[in-house]
Scaffold this motif. Structure first.
Motif, PDB file in Angstrom:
ATOM      1  N   SER A  38      21.099  -0.924 -21.548  1.00 12.36           N
ATOM      2  CA  SER A  38      21.289  -1.668 -20.312  1.00 12.36           C
ATOM      3  C   SER A  38      20.980  -0.742 -19.146  1.00 12.36           C
ATOM      4  CB  SER A  38      22.729  -2.178 -20.222  1.00 12.36           C
ATOM      5  OG  SER A  38      23.633  -1.094 -20.317  1.00 12.36           O
ATOM      6  N   LYS A  39      20.741  -1.325 -17.975  1.00  7.14           N
ATOM      7  CA  LYS A  39      20.411  -0.531 -16.796  1.00  7.14           C
ATOM      8  C   LYS A  39      21.671   0.128 -16.217  1.00  7.14           C
ATOM      9  CE  LYS A  39      15.963  -1.604 -16.463  1.00  7.14           C
ATOM     10  NZ  LYS A  39      15.685  -2.289 -17.710  1.00  7.14           N
ATOM     11  N   GLY A  40      21.475   1.251 -15.534  1.00  9.02           N
ATOM     12  CA  GLY A  40      22.593   1.907 -14.860  1.00  9.02           C
ATOM     13  C   GLY A  40      23.402   2.791 -15.795  1.00  9.02           C
ATOM     14  N   THR A  41      24.679   2.959 -15.452  1.00  5.94           N
ATOM     15  CA  THR A  41      25.520   3.925 -16.168  1.00  5.94           C
ATOM     16  C   THR A  41      26.210   3.342 -17.393  1.00  5.94           C
ATOM     17  OG1 THR A  41      27.373   3.367 -14.718  1.00  5.94           O
ATOM     18  CG2 THR A  41      25.986   5.234 -14.063  1.00  5.94           C
ATOM     19  N   ALA A  42      26.201   2.030 -17.526  1.00  3.05           N
ATOM     20  CA  ALA A  42      26.933   1.384 -18.631  1.00  3.05           C
ATOM     21  C   ALA A  42      26.365   1.800 -19.981  1.00  3.05           C
ATOM     22  CB  ALA A  42      26.872  -0.130 -18.482  1.00  3.05           C
ATOM     23  N   LYS A  43      27.191   1.687 -21.008  1.00  2.00           N
ATOM     24  CA  LYS A  43      26.793   2.098 -22.357  1.00  2.00           C
ATOM     25  C   LYS A  43      26.684   0.869 -23.263  1.00  2.00           C
ATOM     26  CE  LYS A  43      26.797   6.607 -21.577  1.00  2.00           C
ATOM     27  NZ  LYS A  43      27.665   7.580 -22.185  1.00  2.00           N
ATOM     28  N   TYR A  44      25.660   0.083 -23.021  1.00  2.73           N
ATOM     29  CA  TYR A  44      25.385  -1.073 -23.877  1.00  2.73           C
ATOM     30  C   TYR A  44      23.959  -0.989 -24.389  1.00  2.73           C
ATOM     31  CZ  TYR A  44      29.669  -2.934 -21.879  1.00  2.73           C
ATOM     32  OH  TYR A  44      30.966  -3.100 -21.489  1.00  2.73           O
ATOM     33  N   VAL A  45      23.754  -1.472 -25.608  1.00  6.01           N
ATOM     34  CA  VAL A  45      22.429  -1.442 -26.224  1.00  6.01           C
ATOM     35  C   VAL A  45      22.107  -2.834 -26.761  1.00  6.01           C
ATOM     36  CG1 VAL A  45      21.078  -0.500 -28.143  1.00  6.01           C
ATOM     37  CG2 VAL A  45      22.578   1.004 -26.847  1.00  6.01           C
ATOM     38  N   LEU A  46      20.873  -3.275 -26.507  1.00  8.28           N
ATOM     39  CA  LEU A  46      20.361  -4.514 -27.081  1.00  8.28           C
ATOM     40  C   LEU A  46      19.346  -4.158 -28.155  1.00  8.28           C
ATOM     41  CD1 LEU A  46      19.808  -6.747 -23.943  1.00  8.28           C
ATOM     42  CD2 LEU A  46      21.047  -7.495 -25.976  1.00  8.28           C
ATOM     43  N   THR A  47      19.498  -4.729 -29.336  1.00 11.57           N
ATOM     44  CA  THR A  47      18.606  -4.414 -30.446  1.00 11.57           C
ATOM     45  C   THR A  47      17.956  -5.693 -30.979  1.00 11.57           C
ATOM     46  OG1 THR A  47      20.399  -4.614 -32.070  1.00 11.57           O
ATOM     47  CG2 THR A  47      20.018  -2.435 -31.115  1.00 11.57           C
ATOM     48  N   ILE A  55      12.147  -6.118 -26.382  1.00 13.40           N
ATOM     49  CA  ILE A  55      13.223  -6.563 -25.481  1.00 13.40           C
ATOM     50  C   ILE A  55      13.030  -5.868 -24.136  1.00 13.40           C
ATOM     51  CG2 ILE A  55      15.724  -6.494 -25.040  1.00 13.40           C
ATOM     52  CD1 ILE A  55      16.124  -6.425 -28.096  1.00 13.40           C
ATOM     53  N   THR A  56      13.283  -6.588 -23.050  1.00 11.29           N
ATOM     54  CA  THR A  56      13.324  -5.975 -21.723  1.00 11.29           C
ATOM     55  C   THR A  56      14.553  -6.505 -20.981  1.00 11.29           C
ATOM     56  OG1 THR A  56      12.117  -5.652 -19.629  1.00 11.29           O
ATOM     57  CG2 THR A  56      11.756  -7.740 -20.773  1.00 11.29           C
ATOM     58  N   VAL A  57      15.247  -5.610 -20.271  1.00  9.86           N
ATOM     59  CA  VAL A  57      16.523  -5.937 -19.639  1.00  9.86           C
ATOM     60  C   VAL A  57      16.347  -5.998 -18.123  1.00  9.86           C
ATOM     61  CG1 VAL A  57      18.958  -5.274 -19.426  1.00  9.86           C
ATOM     62  CG2 VAL A  57      17.688  -4.687 -21.508  1.00  9.86           C
ATOM     63  N   SER A  58      16.951  -7.017 -17.494  1.00 12.78           N
ATOM     64  CA  SER A  58      16.848  -7.152 -16.036  1.00 12.78           C
ATOM     65  C   SER A  58      17.648  -6.051 -15.338  1.00 12.78           C
ATOM     66  CB  SER A  58      17.355  -8.526 -15.582  1.00 12.78           C
ATOM     67  OG  SER A  58      18.749  -8.628 -15.755  1.00 12.78           O
ATOM     68  N   GLN A  59      17.307  -5.812 -14.077  1.00 10.91           N
ATOM     69  CA  GLN A  59      17.920  -4.718 -13.312  1.00 10.91           C
ATOM     70  C   GLN A  59      19.435  -4.886 -13.180  1.00 10.91           C
ATOM     71  OE1 GLN A  59      15.340  -2.580 -12.691  1.00 10.91           O
ATOM     72  NE2 GLN A  59      16.919  -1.054 -12.377  1.00 10.91           N
ATOM     73  N   ASP A  60      19.913  -6.141 -13.085  1.00  8.79           N
ATOM     74  CA  ASP A  60      21.359  -6.383 -12.930  1.00  8.79           C
ATOM     75  C   ASP A  60      22.054  -6.657 -14.271  1.00  8.79           C
ATOM     76  OD1 ASP A  60      20.523  -8.922 -13.590  1.00  8.79           O
ATOM     77  OD2 ASP A  60      21.237  -9.879 -11.757  1.00  8.79           O
ATOM     78  N   ASN A  61      21.325  -6.531 -15.369  1.00  8.64           N
ATOM     79  CA  ASN A  61      21.865  -6.711 -16.728  1.00  8.64           C
ATOM     80  C   ASN A  61      22.349  -8.128 -17.040  1.00  8.64           C
ATOM     81  OD1 ASN A  61      21.478  -3.988 -17.617  1.00  8.64           O
ATOM     82  ND2 ASN A  61      23.273  -3.382 -16.438  1.00  8.64           N
ATOM     83  N   SER A  62      22.020  -9.084 -16.175  1.00  7.65           N
ATOM     84  CA  SER A  62      22.489 -10.457 -16.425  1.00  7.65           C
ATOM     85  C   SER A  62      21.546 -11.240 -17.335  1.00  7.65           C
ATOM     86  CB  SER A  62      22.666 -11.212 -15.110  1.00  7.65           C
ATOM     87  OG  SER A  62      21.400 -11.450 -14.507  1.00  7.65           O
ATOM     88  N   LYS A  63      20.303 -10.778 -17.418  1.00  7.99           N
ATOM     89  CA  LYS A  63      19.300 -11.465 -18.226  1.00  7.99           C
ATOM     90  C   LYS A  63      18.518 -10.456 -19.050  1.00  7.99           C
ATOM     91  CE  LYS A  63      17.264 -13.574 -14.649  1.00  7.99           C
ATOM     92  NZ  LYS A  63      18.193 -13.625 -13.517  1.00  7.99           N
ATOM     93  N   PHE A  64      17.913 -10.940 -20.112  1.00 10.62           N
ATOM     94  CA  PHE A  64      16.920 -10.141 -20.811  1.00 10.62           C
ATOM     95  C   PHE A  64      15.868 -11.078 -21.371  1.00 10.62           C
ATOM     96  CE2 PHE A  64      19.863 -11.134 -24.283  1.00 10.62           C
ATOM     97  CZ  PHE A  64      19.028 -11.360 -25.375  1.00 10.62           C
TER      98      PHE A  64
END
Length: 312
Positions: free
Chosen positions: A31-40, A71-80
């Protein structure tokens, strides 16, 4: 470029392994920014959202009828957005877990999708040799532009504020300057599996199926450095920059994670690195803000989160 203190050591301590996919995992995006999330995304046709700290699976996104390749993640992490064998780009809402829209038009599987900076446009590169640009703010579901210069499958792309960089099996990296209406084509000579530019877009890193990763000058097309030692001859393996763009990292077909100093192209210790996946490493990605974390996905069905020893 590289900070003066030299390259950071690579995060090689296994923090957590993510087991959930059935079959090969083709992509793992932070995910974008400092958060620790991964989309696989994987061969089992699912996209899965994970907490990279705890290793917990948060949500499964199931709508694809074929394997997920990108996969591509949006800048605000609300969409991919995701793509694969379906020939359509799937746009998802993270909170609800449902597809907002599906963009059809490609004649073959879609190897890569990438948002622009404000998530107003998504680009898709396909086995059909084209790149299509889709306006997500428009009501129309038709592509607003199709780039047809490649002579074989498009495997990788990058969307910048005014540039689109594509890599194809035809051995070319093509840079489209959308503002100037110009195209520059660099002939690398071997099928291109990944292209990642530096943040200033002055140079880019290109991985090809001849066991080489090259650092290229964006404006002249000249090779600035050449990174070797890894095995990448048959499959898409993604190379990327390490923290601060001081290193180059790539997982290879033997399940080893290689790292090089960007400036002198020397392999960082250990050389050779240990095997950490049972099969080919399909994707390697460094965390966007944390100097001590990265992730790898593999055809062995696992995704692994790596950290520095003091980063757990």
């Amino acid at each position: 470029m590289a900070p003066s203190r030299g390259p950071q050591p690579l995060a090689r301590n296994l923090h957590v392994a993510l087991h959930g996919h059935k079959g090969a995992v083709n992509v793992a995006r932070y995910s974008k920014g400092t958060a620790k999330y991964v989309l696989t995304g994987g061969q089992d046709r699912t996209v899965r959202l994970w907490n990279a700290g705890s290793g917990t699976e948060i949500k499964t996104f199931a709508a694809h009828g074929y394997e997920v390749l990108s996969i591509t993640v949006s800048q605000d992490n609300s969409k991919f957005a995701s793509s694969g064998g379906d020939r359509s780009v799937f746009l998802w809402d993270v909170a609800t877990g449902i597809t907002i829209r599906r963009l059809a038009g490609h004649m073959g599987k879609i190897n890569v999708v990438e948002f622009n900076e404000d998530t107003s446009v998504v680009a898709s590169g396909s086995f059909d040799s084209t790149v299509r640009l889709w306006d997500l703010r428009a009501q129309s579901r038709q592509a607003i532009q199709t780039l047809e210069e490649a002579h074989d499958a498009v495997q990788t792309l990058h969307v910048g504020s005014s540039l689109i960089i594509t890599g194809s099996v035809d051995g070319h990296v093509r840079t489209y300057d959308l503002r100037m209406g110009e195209l520059r084509s660099d002939f690398i000579g071997h099928p291109v599996t990944s292209v990642v530019p530096t943040q200033d877009t002055q140079t880019y890193l290109v991985a090809t199926l001849d066991n080489h990763i090259r650092l290229m000058d964006c404006s002249t097309g000249k090779m600035l450095n050449d990174f070797t030692g890894h095995v990448n001859e048959a499959y898409r393996c993604r190379a990327c920059f390490g923290y601060g763009e001081a290193t180059v990292i790539c997982g290879d077909e033997k399940g080893q994670i290689w790292a090089w100093d960007l400036v002198d192209a020397k392999v960082l210790q250990p050389n050779p690195p240990p095997q950490v996946h049972q099969k080919i490493i399909t994707w390697t990605e460094h965390h966007p803000t944390d100097p001590g974390e990265m992730t790898t996905s593999s055809a062995d069905g696992t995704v692994k989160i790596w950290r520095l020893p003091d980063n757990n």
